[in-house]
Design a protein around this motif. Structure first.
Motif, PDB file in Angstrom:
ATOM      1  N   LEU A 136       0.851  -1.181   0.000  1.00 39.17           N
ATOM      2  CA  LEU A 136       0.000   0.000   0.000  1.00 39.17           C
ATOM      3  C   LEU A 136       0.892   1.238   0.000  1.00 39.17           C
ATOM      4  N   THR A 137       0.833   2.019  -1.066  1.00 34.60           N
ATOM      5  CA  THR A 137       1.656   3.218  -1.197  1.00 34.60           C
ATOM      6  C   THR A 137       0.764   4.435  -1.371  1.00 34.60           C
ATOM      7  N   VAL A 186       2.113  -4.331   3.412  1.00 36.78           N
ATOM      8  CA  VAL A 186       3.074  -3.271   3.677  1.00 36.78           C
ATOM      9  C   VAL A 186       2.350  -1.942   3.495  1.00 36.78           C
ATOM     10  N   ALA A 187       2.352  -1.121   4.542  1.00 39.98           N
ATOM     11  CA  ALA A 187       1.762   0.214   4.494  1.00 39.98           C
ATOM     12  C   ALA A 187       2.897   1.218   4.635  1.00 39.98           C
ATOM     13  N   MET A 188       3.346   1.738   3.497  1.00 38.35           N
ATOM     14  CA  MET A 188       4.524   2.605   3.467  1.00 38.35           C
ATOM     15  C   MET A 188       4.361   3.673   2.408  1.00 38.35           C
ATOM     16  N   ILE A 228      -2.943   4.014  -2.687  1.00 42.14           N
ATOM     17  CA  ILE A 228      -3.947   4.576  -1.790  1.00 42.14           C
ATOM     18  C   ILE A 228      -3.987   6.067  -2.102  1.00 42.14           C
ATOM     19  N   ASN A 229      -4.942   6.424  -2.925  1.00 41.84           N
ATOM     20  CA  ASN A 229      -5.003   7.745  -3.534  1.00 41.84           C
ATOM     21  C   ASN A 229      -5.960   8.650  -2.767  1.00 41.84           C
ATOM     22  N   ILE A 269       3.570   9.154  -8.202  1.00 47.01           N
ATOM     23  CA  ILE A 269       2.368   8.323  -8.310  1.00 47.01           C
ATOM     24  C   ILE A 269       2.681   7.094  -9.160  1.00 47.01           C
ATOM     25  N   PRO A 270       2.224   5.919  -8.727  1.00 44.94           N
ATOM     26  CA  PRO A 270       2.431   4.715  -9.547  1.00 44.94           C
ATOM     27  C   PRO A 270       1.789   4.884 -10.926  1.00 44.94           C
TER      28      PRO A 270
END
Length: 188
Positions: free
Chosen positions: A18-19, A90-92, A115-116, A151-152
């Motif tokens: 999660l980014t 993973v929350a980073m 996570i936008n 942003i991905p």
């Protein structure tokens, strides 16, 4: 409820990365997702960026090189767990696209979820006051203010947390994991 056959599908492990910006909802979604997966008797671990930095990378600062090294270390731990049948959440923030893409190419079942949330929403949610401190110049190199967040370009999933409830975001993630045959079909 899950049956024995469904449970056997869910032992391949995976990294659910999660980014997003600080305050976008990564940790909240990770916690709710983890609870749902645990209730289904799946092996799951959370690696939260805020918590893990203090024990995995205590000497690192916030330069690009240090941030990349921290993300690499977390990715290595996540990969070890994933290869052994654990679903790792993973929350980073992990602000740099290149290092996320490198992990995607070199780790087991890496799933990138953006996570936008708009910066303005993240600032309103900021209970620690970090954005205000960064805007006042008290925190240098703060992602989204004085340091970039890339942003991905091709995430596996996007959760729009300014428009979705936590349950809706978690449900989207569960549906994707089920379609990938990493978990049985579950409800948030």
């Amino acid at each position: 409820m899950t049956d024995e056959k469904s449970m056997n599908r869910a032992i391949s492990g995976g990294i659910i990365w999660l980014t997003g910006l600080s305050g976008s909802g990564k940790s909240t979604i990770a916690t709710h997702l983890c609870k749902t997966l645990i209730q289904a008797n799946l092996k799951v671990e959370i690696l939260d960026g805020d918590q893990i930095r203090s024990w995995l990378s205590p000497g690192l600062g916030f330069s690009k090189a240090d941030r990349d090294l921290n993300v690499q270390r977390v990715g290595m731990v996540a990969n070890l767990l994933s290869r052994n049948g654990v679903l790792v959440i993973v929350a980073m923030i992990s602000p740099y696209r290149e290092i996320r893409n490198q992990l995607k190419a070199t780790t087991h079942n890496f799933i990138e979820i953006f996570i936008n949330a708009p910066l303005e929403v993240c600032e309103v949610r900021d209970i620690k006051g970090l954005y205000a401190q960064a805007r006042a110049g008290n925190i240098q190199g703060f992602t989204g203010v004085s340091d970039p967040y890339e942003i991905p370009l091709e995430p596996d999933l996007i959760c729009h947390t300014a428009d979705e409830t936590i349950a809706e975001s978690v449900s989207k993630i569960l549906q994707m994991l089920s379609k990938m045959n990493l978990i049985p079909s579950l409800q948030a």
